[in-house]
Design a protein around this motif. Structure first.
Motif, PDB file in Angstrom:
ATOM      1  N   UNK A 145      18.269 -41.012  26.682  1.00 38.98           N
ATOM      2  CA  UNK A 145      17.596 -39.777  26.272  1.00 38.98           C
ATOM      3  C   UNK A 145      18.264 -39.172  25.034  1.00 38.98           C
ATOM      4  N   UNK A 146      17.541 -38.296  24.379  1.00 34.60           N
ATOM      5  CA  UNK A 146      18.059 -37.578  23.206  1.00 34.60           C
ATOM      6  C   UNK A 146      17.586 -36.132  23.280  1.00 34.60           C
ATOM      7  N   UNK A 147      18.408 -35.218  22.738  1.00 39.32           N
ATOM      8  CA  UNK A 147      17.981 -33.829  22.689  1.00 39.32           C
ATOM      9  C   UNK A 147      18.763 -33.042  21.649  1.00 39.32           C
ATOM     10  N   UNK A 148      18.188 -31.916  21.262  1.00 44.18           N
ATOM     11  CA  UNK A 148      18.843 -30.986  20.334  1.00 44.18           C
ATOM     12  C   UNK A 148      18.917 -29.631  21.006  1.00 44.18           C
ATOM     13  N   UNK A 149      20.075 -28.972  20.879  1.00 46.79           N
ATOM     14  CA  UNK A 149      20.225 -27.636  21.446  1.00 46.79           C
ATOM     15  C   UNK A 149      19.686 -26.591  20.467  1.00 46.79           C
ATOM     16  N   UNK A 196      18.420 -37.171  32.197  1.00 45.87           N
ATOM     17  CA  UNK A 196      18.926 -38.555  32.188  1.00 45.87           C
ATOM     18  C   UNK A 196      19.121 -39.057  33.621  1.00 45.87           C
ATOM     19  N   UNK A 197      19.790 -38.235  34.449  1.00 45.93           N
ATOM     20  CA  UNK A 197      20.065 -38.648  35.836  1.00 45.93           C
ATOM     21  C   UNK A 197      18.779 -38.849  36.631  1.00 45.93           C
ATOM     22  N   UNK A 198      17.827 -37.936  36.444  1.00 44.30           N
ATOM     23  CA  UNK A 198      16.545 -38.046  37.152  1.00 44.30           C
ATOM     24  C   UNK A 198      15.832 -39.346  36.784  1.00 44.30           C
ATOM     25  N   UNK A 199      15.779 -39.624  35.480  1.00 45.83           N
ATOM     26  CA  UNK A 199      15.120 -40.850  35.019  1.00 45.83           C
ATOM     27  C   UNK A 199      15.844 -42.081  35.552  1.00 45.83           C
ATOM     28  N   UNK A 200      17.151 -42.035  35.449  1.00 48.17           N
ATOM     29  CA  UNK A 200      17.974 -43.161  35.903  1.00 48.17           C
ATOM     30  C   UNK A 200      17.679 -43.455  37.384  1.00 48.17           C
ATOM     31  N   UNK A 201      17.729 -42.422  38.205  1.00 50.14           N
ATOM     32  CA  UNK A 201      17.553 -42.618  39.642  1.00 50.14           C
ATOM     33  C   UNK A 201      16.145 -43.063  39.998  1.00 50.14           C
ATOM     34  N   UNK A 202      15.172 -42.477  39.319  1.00 50.17           N
ATOM     35  CA  UNK A 202      13.789 -42.703  39.726  1.00 50.17           C
ATOM     36  C   UNK A 202      13.150 -43.940  39.084  1.00 50.17           C
ATOM     37  N   UNK A 203      13.513 -44.224  37.841  1.00 50.61           N
ATOM     38  CA  UNK A 203      12.799 -45.287  37.119  1.00 50.61           C
ATOM     39  C   UNK A 203      13.686 -46.402  36.563  1.00 50.61           C
ATOM     40  N   UNK A 204      14.968 -46.139  36.371  1.00 51.55           N
ATOM     41  CA  UNK A 204      15.808 -47.138  35.704  1.00 51.55           C
ATOM     42  C   UNK A 204      17.038 -47.518  36.526  1.00 51.55           C
ATOM     43  N   UNK A 205      16.928 -47.370  37.843  1.00 52.27           N
ATOM     44  CA  UNK A 205      18.095 -47.601  38.706  1.00 52.27           C
ATOM     45  C   UNK A 205      18.662 -49.012  38.538  1.00 52.27           C
ATOM     46  N   UNK A 206      17.778 -49.987  38.284  1.00 54.85           N
ATOM     47  CA  UNK A 206      18.235 -51.374  38.187  1.00 54.85           C
ATOM     48  C   UNK A 206      18.582 -51.779  36.761  1.00 54.85           C
ATOM     49  N   UNK A 207      18.443 -50.839  35.846  1.00 55.78           N
ATOM     50  CA  UNK A 207      18.619 -51.207  34.444  1.00 55.78           C
ATOM     51  C   UNK A 207      20.000 -50.804  33.941  1.00 55.78           C
ATOM     52  N   UNK A 208      20.865 -51.798  33.765  1.00 59.99           N
ATOM     53  CA  UNK A 208      22.249 -51.530  33.374  1.00 59.99           C
ATOM     54  C   UNK A 208      22.362 -50.921  31.984  1.00 59.99           C
ATOM     55  N   UNK A 209      21.400 -51.215  31.101  1.00 60.38           N
ATOM     56  CA  UNK A 209      21.510 -50.748  29.724  1.00 60.38           C
ATOM     57  C   UNK A 209      20.902 -49.350  29.526  1.00 60.38           C
ATOM     58  N   UNK A 210      20.444 -48.711  30.598  1.00 63.78           N
ATOM     59  CA  UNK A 210      19.985 -47.315  30.481  1.00 63.78           C
ATOM     60  C   UNK A 210      21.220 -46.429  30.610  1.00 63.78           C
TER      61      UNK A 210
END
Ligand SMILES: *Cc1c(COP(=O)(O)O)cnc(C)c1O
Length: 222
Positions: free
Chosen positions: A149-153, A173-187
């Protein structure tokens, strides 16, 4: 340019934090100065400017596109770009996929989230991002590789607010990781932190800081 700042920044960065030197509006000579000190990762926010600099400079530079990307400009950067930080719609991702395929490439991308108060800044909100993730066509995009993910404050002196916004980005980032990219080491990537707020970004888990003016000096235009 502030070479001393660059060198002390490089020395102080935690091992897992990558420095993207943001060279937008700056001449190739300045980029070469940093290149000769060992810097290989540079960021630009205009497609044609990036294309021209890529042509003129050594080919082992990793070019990151960090600005708002219009679909009609993807063609300029698709043949060589190392990462696009600013994916903010399914349509844009699908178009990047199309040009990546055309070039026989897989392009690493980050999903940009809108965490700042300013409405003028770009990025997904959580609902829009989920809509994209659940789009049946999403999994057919085989030539883009989503790495984080990317963001600007918000541009503000209120460090509590800045910290809250970076924290929000880390939560996404954590939400995406857990829900959609759990198996993806490069996320793994959280791209946040600029000249005025990078120390807070690093404390909040940034893995890529994007620093321009502190290294290259003030820009005459954005
Ligand atoms: C210009 C820019 C930067 C660098 O900003 P500085 O404040 O000069 O460090 C970082 N990220 C994005 C998206 C930018 O457009």
């Amino acid at each position: 340019m502030d070479i001393a700042f660059y060198q002390s920044l490089k020395q102080s960065l935690p091992e897992n934090v990558k420095l993207v030197a943001v060279s937008k509006t700056k001449p190739v000579e300045d980029i070469m100065t940093l290149y000769n000190l060992g810097q290989r990762v540079f960021g630009e926010n205009k497609a044609q400017e990036l294309q021209q600099k890529h042509e003129q400079l050594p080919k082992d530079i990793e070019w990151h596109f960090i600005g708002h990307l219009q679909t009609n400009k993807i063609k300029y950067i698709a043949p060589f770009v190392s990462m696009i930080h600013s994916i903010d719609s399914f349509n844009l991702l699908a178009e990047v996929n199309k040009f990546a395929l055309k070039n026989g490439r897989i392009i690493p991308c980050l999903l940009q989230f809108h965490v700042a108060a300013e409405e003028t800044k770009f990025g997904f909100n959580w609902e829009e991002c989920e809509e994209m993730m659940q789009n049946p066509s999403f999994s057919s995009l085989q030539n883009v590789d989503i790495r984080g993910v990317m963001g600007m404050a918000t541009l503000t002196d209120d460090t509590t607010q800045i910290r809250r916004e970076f924290h929000q980005l880390h939560d996404y980032f954590n939400l995406l990781k857990n829900k959609y990219f759990a198996d993806k080491k490069s996320f793994t990537e959280i791209s946040c932190g600029m000249t005025d707020d990078y120390p807070i970004a690093i404390e909040e888990g940034s893995t890529m800081i994007r620093i321009g003016s502190a290294i290259f000096g003030k820009r005459n235009y954005q």
